[in-house]
Scaffold this motif. Structure first.
Motif, mmCIF file in Angstrom:
data_model
loop_
_atom_site.group_PDB
_atom_site.id
_atom_site.type_symbol
_atom_site.label_atom_id
_atom_site.label_comp_id
_atom_site.label_asym_id
_atom_site.label_seq_id
_atom_site.Cartn_x
_atom_site.Cartn_y
_atom_site.Cartn_z
ATOM 1 N N ILE A 176 0.851 -1.178 0.000
ATOM 2 C CA ILE A 176 0.000 0.000 0.000
ATOM 3 C C ILE A 176 0.889 1.231 0.000
ATOM 4 O O ILE A 176 1.813 1.335 0.804
ATOM 5 C CB ILE A 176 -0.905 0.034 1.253
ATOM 6 N N PRO A 177 0.697 2.193 -0.911
ATOM 7 C CA PRO A 177 1.529 3.389 -0.929
ATOM 8 C C PRO A 177 1.477 4.145 0.394
ATOM 9 O O PRO A 177 0.442 4.220 1.038
ATOM 10 C CB PRO A 177 0.903 4.223 -2.057
ATOM 11 N N ALA A 178 2.635 4.737 0.765
ATOM 12 C CA ALA A 178 2.768 5.350 2.085
ATOM 13 C C ALA A 178 1.805 6.506 2.297
ATOM 14 O O ALA A 178 1.340 6.728 3.405
ATOM 15 C CB ALA A 178 4.205 5.813 2.271
ATOM 16 N N LYS A 179 1.523 7.279 1.258
ATOM 17 C CA LYS A 179 0.650 8.439 1.415
ATOM 18 C C LYS A 179 -0.629 8.274 0.592
ATOM 19 O O LYS A 179 -1.179 9.237 0.073
ATOM 20 C CB LYS A 179 1.390 9.719 1.008
ATOM 21 N N SER A 180 -1.084 7.065 0.457
ATOM 22 C CA SER A 180 -2.276 6.798 -0.328
ATOM 23 C C SER A 180 -3.529 7.186 0.427
ATOM 24 O O SER A 180 -3.506 7.460 1.622
ATOM 25 C CB SER A 180 -2.348 5.311 -0.680
ATOM 26 N N THR A 181 -4.653 7.223 -0.299
ATOM 27 C CA THR A 181 -5.939 7.438 0.344
ATOM 28 C C THR A 181 -6.181 6.356 1.386
ATOM 29 O O THR A 181 -6.727 6.619 2.455
ATOM 30 C CB THR A 181 -7.061 7.418 -0.714
ATOM 31 N N THR A 182 -5.765 5.122 1.067
ATOM 32 C CA THR A 182 -5.913 4.025 2.024
ATOM 33 C C THR A 182 -5.180 4.331 3.328
ATOM 34 O O THR A 182 -5.722 4.157 4.419
ATOM 35 C CB THR A 182 -5.376 2.721 1.412
ATOM 36 N N ALA A 183 -3.933 4.788 3.203
ATOM 37 C CA ALA A 183 -3.152 5.111 4.402
ATOM 38 C C ALA A 183 -3.787 6.263 5.171
ATOM 39 O O ALA A 183 -3.777 6.286 6.404
ATOM 40 C CB ALA A 183 -1.720 5.454 4.015
ATOM 41 N N GLU A 184 -4.361 7.224 4.450
ATOM 42 C CA GLU A 184 -5.023 8.352 5.109
ATOM 43 C C GLU A 184 -6.271 7.879 5.855
ATOM 44 O O GLU A 184 -6.547 8.316 6.983
ATOM 45 C CB GLU A 184 -5.391 9.409 4.068
ATOM 46 N N LEU A 185 -7.035 6.983 5.246
ATOM 47 C CA LEU A 185 -8.211 6.429 5.924
ATOM 48 C C LEU A 185 -7.795 5.629 7.155
ATOM 49 O O LEU A 185 -8.475 5.675 8.186
ATOM 50 C CB LEU A 185 -9.005 5.540 4.961
ATOM 51 N N TYR A 186 -6.688 4.914 7.049
ATOM 52 C CA TYR A 186 -6.165 4.180 8.202
ATOM 53 C C TYR A 186 -5.819 5.143 9.341
ATOM 54 O O TYR A 186 -6.104 4.883 10.518
ATOM 55 C CB TYR A 186 -4.935 3.388 7.766
ATOM 56 N N ARG A 187 -5.224 6.288 8.975
ATOM 57 C CA ARG A 187 -4.884 7.301 9.986
ATOM 58 C C ARG A 187 -6.141 7.888 10.623
ATOM 59 O O ARG A 187 -6.206 8.097 11.829
ATOM 60 C CB ARG A 187 -4.061 8.423 9.341
ATOM 61 N N ILE A 188 -7.159 8.161 9.794
ATOM 62 C CA ILE A 188 -8.382 8.806 10.289
ATOM 63 C C ILE A 188 -9.206 7.851 11.142
ATOM 64 O O ILE A 188 -9.677 8.206 12.230
ATOM 65 C CB ILE A 188 -9.228 9.315 9.108
ATOM 66 N N PHE A 189 -9.395 6.633 10.642
ATOM 67 C CA PHE A 189 -10.367 5.726 11.254
ATOM 68 C C PHE A 189 -9.748 4.518 11.958
ATOM 69 O O PHE A 189 -10.475 3.653 12.441
ATOM 70 C CB PHE A 189 -11.354 5.237 10.195
ATOM 71 N N GLY A 190 -8.420 4.462 12.018
ATOM 72 C CA GLY A 190 -7.768 3.303 12.616
ATOM 73 C C GLY A 190 -8.165 3.061 14.060
ATOM 74 O O GLY A 190 -8.272 1.903 14.498
ATOM 75 N N SER A 191 -8.403 4.143 14.803
ATOM 76 C CA SER A 191 -8.765 3.972 16.221
ATOM 77 C C SER A 191 -10.150 3.361 16.388
ATOM 78 O O SER A 191 -10.451 2.764 17.431
ATOM 79 C CB SER A 191 -8.713 5.323 16.941
ATOM 80 N N TYR A 192 -11.009 3.490 15.360
ATOM 81 C CA TYR A 192 -12.345 2.896 15.418
ATOM 82 C C TYR A 192 -12.315 1.409 15.058
ATOM 83 O O TYR A 192 -13.245 0.670 15.387
ATOM 84 C CB TYR A 192 -13.297 3.620 14.461
ATOM 85 N N LEU A 193 -11.263 1.009 14.341
ATOM 86 C CA LEU A 193 -11.110 -0.383 13.905
ATOM 87 C C LEU A 193 -9.685 -0.822 14.231
ATOM 88 O O LEU A 193 -8.856 -1.030 13.339
ATOM 89 C CB LEU A 193 -11.392 -0.510 12.398
ATOM 90 N N PRO A 194 -9.360 -0.966 15.516
ATOM 91 C CA PRO A 194 -7.966 -1.195 15.932
ATOM 92 C C PRO A 194 -7.356 -2.492 15.428
ATOM 93 O O PRO A 194 -6.124 -2.604 15.374
ATOM 94 C CB PRO A 194 -8.058 -1.166 17.463
ATOM 95 N N ASP A 195 -8.146 -3.458 15.067
ATOM 96 C CA ASP A 195 -7.610 -4.735 14.602
ATOM 97 C C ASP A 195 -7.403 -4.766 13.087
ATOM 98 O O ASP A 195 -6.936 -5.778 12.552
ATOM 99 C CB ASP A 195 -8.541 -5.887 15.008
ATOM 100 N N TYR A 196 -7.753 -3.678 12.396
ATOM 101 C CA TYR A 196 -7.673 -3.646 10.938
ATOM 102 C C TYR A 196 -6.293 -3.158 10.487
ATOM 103 O O TYR A 196 -5.713 -2.259 11.081
ATOM 104 C CB TYR A 196 -8.749 -2.734 10.360
ATOM 105 N N THR A 197 -5.804 -3.752 9.400
ATOM 106 C CA THR A 197 -4.553 -3.332 8.773
ATOM 107 C C THR A 197 -4.868 -2.370 7.626
ATOM 108 O O THR A 197 -6.036 -2.184 7.253
ATOM 109 C CB THR A 197 -3.802 -4.536 8.213
ATOM 110 N N GLU A 198 -3.803 -1.789 7.041
ATOM 111 C CA GLU A 198 -4.014 -0.944 5.863
ATOM 112 C C GLU A 198 -4.630 -1.751 4.726
ATOM 113 O O GLU A 198 -5.394 -1.217 3.920
ATOM 114 C CB GLU A 198 -2.698 -0.305 5.421
ATOM 115 N N SER A 199 -4.303 -3.014 4.641
ATOM 116 C CA SER A 199 -4.904 -3.869 3.624
ATOM 117 C C SER A 199 -6.420 -3.943 3.806
ATOM 118 O O SER A 199 -7.179 -3.900 2.835
ATOM 119 C CB SER A 199 -4.299 -5.270 3.692
#
Length: 262
Positions: A146-169
């Motif tokens: 997954i690209p380091a500054k991708s939309t996926t990575a940004e979503l992981y940054r924004i919503f990662g705390s709501y889904l703590p067990d989820y990876t960037e994948s």
């Protein structure tokens, strides 16, 4: 000076002449896409407007989809930058996400040709990959790169705390679904029954729910969005984006382009 690049496995030499042709093509496409829409513009019209040969167009972009990718990249970058000026300094990342997506949906309600461009950007593989993965600098996840500054990575940054067990994948897969929701809502224009406010509320309720934002927080975010004059904000951002395009591609905004935005 020549720059050697590879496109679809073929080595291409980029010269000053081809760079000038690329700029003319992009300038022509800005004008034609705004005035006629993406689907209403043919490659033959682009070639004629840009005053380039068919072979030059094919060497630089291959197809109209290639132009759309470059156009979409510029529009998305400028749009998200503009959206951040709407947010308050203390706003949460989830609120900023809501403002950005609400702004994008509202822009498509201002002009049918822009709706056409955005819907196509969410439909073609190359532009979808830009939306999902904005850069080429990769970081390895457990399943895919997954690209380091991708939309996926940004979503992981924004919503990662709501889904703590989820990876960037995992977030990559969620983004495919939320982008599909975005495309569906973009393609369906508002009317007296399905108002803009109702569309924004429906979209945000579903998309924030996908990322497991708690119901009470979702409600606060949606209420804040509905309090904003999104049409006025989107109109201002749209004119700013078009001016940025004009400055970037060095063309003047004439009456035809201005009237096409109304």
């Amino acid at each position: 000076t020549n720059n050697n690049t590879k496109k679809e496995g073929i080595s291409i030499t980029i010269t000053h002449t081809s760079m000038a042709a690329k700029k003319r093509i992009l300038t022509a496409c800005v004008r034609l896409f705004i005035e006629r829409g993406y689907n209403g513009t043919t490659v033959a019209e682009i070639i004629k407007e840009a005053d380039v040969s068919a072979s030059s167009f094919q060497n630089i972009f291959r197809s109209k989809d290639g132009v759309l990718s470059e156009f979409a990249a510029f529009m998305f970058a400028g749009q998200f930058k503009a959206a951040r000026t709407v947010a308050d300094p203390g706003d949460s990342p989830a609120m900023l996400y809501a403002i950005e997506t609400a702004l994008q949906l509202t822009i498509t309600e201002l002009n049918d040709n822009l709706r056409d461009i955005y819907v196509e950007a969410y439909s073609h593989e190359a532009t979808m990959e830009y939306i999902y993965q904005s850069t080429t600098a990769g970081t390895t996840s457990s399943v895919r790169t997954i690209p380091a500054k991708s939309t996926t990575a940004e979503l992981y940054r924004i919503f990662g705390s709501y889904l703590p067990d989820y990876t960037e994948s995992d977030f990559y897969e969620l983004e495919i679904g939320s982008a599909g929701i975005m495309r569906g809502y973009m393609s369906r224009g508002c009317d007296m029954y399905f108002t803009l406010e109702r569309k924004l509320e429906r979209f945000l309720s579903m998309s924030l729910g996908v990322y497991n934002v708690p119901e009470d927080e979702r409600r606060r975010i949606i209420d804040r969005i509905l309090e904003l004059d999104m049409r006025a904000i989107a109109t201002s951002v749209l004119h700013e984006l078009v001016q940025m395009l004009a400055d970037h591609f060095d063309f003047a905004l004439d009456d035809e382009i201005e009237s096409a935005l109304v």
